[in-house]
Design a protein around this motif. Structure first.
Motif, short mmCIF file in Angstrom:
data_model
loop_
_atom_site.label_atom_id
_atom_site.label_comp_id
_atom_site.label_asym_id
_atom_site.label_seq_id
_atom_site.Cartn_x
_atom_site.Cartn_y
_atom_site.Cartn_z
N TYR A 1 13.60 -2.41 -2.67
CA TYR A 1 13.23 -1.02 -2.37
C TYR A 1 13.86 -0.56 -1.05
O TYR A 1 14.38 0.55 -0.95
N PHE A 2 13.81 -1.41 -0.04
CA PHE A 2 14.39 -1.05 1.25
C PHE A 2 15.89 -0.79 1.12
O PHE A 2 16.41 0.19 1.66
N THR A 3 16.59 -1.69 0.42
CA THR A 3 18.03 -1.54 0.26
C THR A 3 18.38 -0.26 -0.50
O THR A 3 19.30 0.48 -0.13
N ALA A 4 17.64 0.01 -1.57
CA ALA A 4 17.90 1.23 -2.35
C ALA A 4 17.60 2.48 -1.54
O ALA A 4 18.24 3.51 -1.72
N ALA A 5 16.61 2.40 -0.64
CA ALA A 5 16.26 3.57 0.18
C ALA A 5 17.31 3.89 1.22
O ALA A 5 17.32 4.99 1.77
N THR A 6 18.22 2.96 1.50
CA THR A 6 19.29 3.23 2.46
C THR A 6 20.49 3.92 1.82
O THR A 6 21.44 4.28 2.52
N THR A 7 20.45 4.11 0.50
CA THR A 7 21.56 4.74 -0.22
C THR A 7 21.27 6.22 -0.47
O THR A 7 20.13 6.69 -0.29
N PRO A 8 22.27 6.99 -0.90
CA PRO A 8 22.02 8.41 -1.23
C PRO A 8 21.07 8.60 -2.40
O PRO A 8 20.60 9.72 -2.62
N ARG A 9 20.77 7.55 -3.17
CA ARG A 9 19.88 7.66 -4.32
C ARG A 9 18.44 7.31 -3.96
O ARG A 9 17.70 6.75 -4.76
N VAL A 10 18.05 7.66 -2.75
CA VAL A 10 16.71 7.30 -2.30
C VAL A 10 15.63 7.98 -3.15
O VAL A 10 14.54 7.43 -3.35
N ARG A 11 15.91 9.18 -3.68
CA ARG A 11 14.91 9.86 -4.51
C ARG A 11 14.64 9.08 -5.79
O ARG A 11 13.50 9.00 -6.26
N TRP A 12 15.70 8.52 -6.36
CA TRP A 12 15.50 7.70 -7.56
C TRP A 12 14.69 6.45 -7.22
O TRP A 12 13.84 6.02 -8.02
N ALA A 13 14.95 5.86 -6.07
CA ALA A 13 14.17 4.69 -5.66
C ALA A 13 12.70 5.05 -5.50
O ALA A 13 11.81 4.29 -5.91
N ALA A 14 12.43 6.22 -4.90
CA ALA A 14 11.04 6.65 -4.75
C ALA A 14 10.38 6.91 -6.10
O ALA A 14 9.22 6.57 -6.32
N ALA A 15 11.13 7.50 -7.03
CA ALA A 15 10.58 7.76 -8.37
C ALA A 15 10.25 6.46 -9.08
O ALA A 15 9.20 6.34 -9.73
N VAL A 16 11.14 5.48 -8.97
CA VAL A 16 10.85 4.16 -9.58
C VAL A 16 9.62 3.54 -8.94
O VAL A 16 8.77 2.96 -9.62
N GLY A 17 9.50 3.68 -7.62
CA GLY A 17 8.33 3.12 -6.94
C GLY A 17 7.03 3.78 -7.37
O GLY A 17 6.01 3.10 -7.56
N VAL A 18 7.05 5.10 -7.53
CA VAL A 18 5.84 5.79 -7.97
C VAL A 18 5.45 5.34 -9.38
O VAL A 18 4.27 5.10 -9.67
N ALA A 19 6.44 5.22 -10.25
CA ALA A 19 6.15 4.75 -11.61
C ALA A 19 5.57 3.35 -11.59
O ALA A 19 4.60 3.05 -12.31
N GLN A 20 6.12 2.48 -10.77
CA GLN A 20 5.58 1.12 -10.68
C GLN A 20 4.19 1.12 -10.07
O GLN A 20 3.32 0.35 -10.49
N LEU A 21 3.97 2.00 -9.11
CA LEU A 21 2.66 2.08 -8.48
C LEU A 21 1.59 2.55 -9.48
O LEU A 21 0.47 2.03 -9.50
N VAL A 22 1.93 3.54 -10.30
CA VAL A 22 0.99 4.01 -11.33
C VAL A 22 0.67 2.89 -12.30
O VAL A 22 -0.50 2.67 -12.67
N HIS A 23 1.67 2.17 -12.74
CA HIS A 23 1.42 1.06 -13.67
C HIS A 23 0.60 -0.03 -13.00
O HIS A 23 -0.26 -0.65 -13.65
N SER A 24 0.82 -0.25 -11.71
CA SER A 24 0.03 -1.24 -10.99
C SER A 24 -1.44 -0.84 -10.95
O SER A 24 -2.33 -1.68 -11.12
N ALA A 25 -1.68 0.46 -10.72
CA ALA A 25 -3.07 0.92 -10.69
C ALA A 25 -3.74 0.76 -12.05
O ALA A 25 -4.92 0.41 -12.14
N ILE A 26 -2.98 1.00 -13.12
CA ILE A 26 -3.55 0.84 -14.47
C ILE A 26 -3.78 -0.63 -14.78
O ILE A 26 -4.80 -1.02 -15.35
N ASP A 27 -2.83 -1.47 -14.38
CA ASP A 27 -2.94 -2.90 -14.68
C ASP A 27 -4.11 -3.55 -13.94
O ASP A 27 -4.69 -4.52 -14.42
#
Length: 323
Positions: free
Chosen positions: A109-135
């Motif tokens: 996550y840290f490495t991806a956040a240093t790239t111009p695609r940081v928004r995609w990294a954040a979106a992936v993190g939110v999706a994983q966070l939602v699944h974590s809350a459900i799990d």
């Protein structure tokens, strides 16, 4: 003006980068396995039976660690594969573990956040966070406070990783701008000195050439063509050396080294003919006179005209000075 290609990193920097990536990979493997086993890994399909480290935990740790070895080259790919590995670990194998979802892929996550695609990294993190809350809803039925701490902790960790990546990227860009500004400042300080050297070189060349031309003119008036020829040859040698010096000094005046090569002229006809013959063309080069005596603009025009012609048989004739 085209930007200069990125310079390769020094060998010590490359070695340090490799050591860092290997250390992060090893740390991810050891830390993930230790935390997973300490918090307890169970199988849903077998009635929450405790599982050993070789029943999915070590395999996932090895997978996550191996991905970190190529995180600098493919940051988003490493992040997506790491998240998919976490999903497979929890879902396909039927594993229940409170070890967490975000922190095992923190480096990705840290490495991806240093790239111009940081928004995609954040979106992936939110999706994983939602699944974590459900799990983790099993924890909700037993302990609400623990569930809130689990979800909030994962969310705060994700936000901290994204913020750290953005901060690191901004600091890196700032350092690069400072280095670029320092380089331009040094170049600006250097240009006046080089300009003086160019002026001195031109003045010296004109003076020497002028003297030799006067010597040649006097020798011709006195009926001594040998002395005139010697003076003219000396003037030509001085001119050729001065041109080489001016080309060398000109590279310093340019902002980058990508466009410092002199424009091809009659001196490049030999290479042009060799390339044409290598391509299967029948080419004849007929040179008469001294190519060095041809002015710059006509010489460039002859070269460009010859390069633009591509018949099956080409004849290039260059005439300079008296036959």
């Amino acid at each position: 003006m085209a930007g200069a290609p990125p310079r390769p990193e020094p060998a010590p920097v490359r070695r340090l980068t490799t050591i860092t990536d290997v250390a992060l990979a090893a740390g991810t493997l050891v830390f993930f396995v230790a935390v997973a086993q300490a918090t307890g890994v169970h199988s849903r399909s077998q009635g929450l039976t405790p599982l050993g480290p070789w029943q999915g935990t070590i395999q996932l740790g090895l997978f996550l660690g191996a991905l970190l070895l190529v995180r600098r080259r493919w940051p988003m790919t490493v992040l997506l594969l790491s998240v998919c590995g976490m999903f497979a670990y929890h879902a396909l194998a039927g594993i229940l573990s409170p070890a967490g979802w975000i922190w095992p892929v923190a480096v990705a996550y840290f490495t991806a956040a240093t790239t111009p695609r940081v928004r995609w990294a954040a979106a992936v993190g939110v999706a994983q966070l939602v699944h974590s809350a459900i799990d983790a809803r099993v924890i909700l039925d037993k302990n609400l406070i623990r569930y809130v701490i689990h979800v909030a902790g994962e969310g705060l960790l994700l936000a901290a990783l994204i913020a750290a990546g953005l901060t690191y990227a901004a600091a890196t860009r700032r350092r690069e701008r400072m280095r670029e500004m320092d380089g331009r400042a040094r170049a600006a300080e250097e240009r006046p000195r080089v300009s003086h050297e160019v002026h001195d070189a031109v003045a010296h060349t004109l003076a020497v050439v002028g003297v030799q031309l006067n010597v040649a003119a006097d020798a011709l008036d006195e009926g001594d063509p040998a002395a005139a020829a010697t003076a003219l040859r000396l003037a030509k040698d001085v001119r050729n050396r001065a041109m080489a010096d001016l080309r060398s000094l000109n590279t310093t005046l340019r902002e980058d080294s990508g466009g410092t090569a002199p424009h091809p002229d009659l001196a490049g006809l030999g290479t042009l003919v060799a390339d044409a013959r290598a391509a299967g063309l029948e080419v004849t080069l007929d040179e008469r006179g001294d190519p060095a005596a041809v002015p710059a603009m006509p010489a460039i025009a002859v070269y460009e005209s010859s390069r633009s012609r591509s018949p099956t048989r080409s004849s290039t004739r260059t005439r300079a000075g008296p036959r």
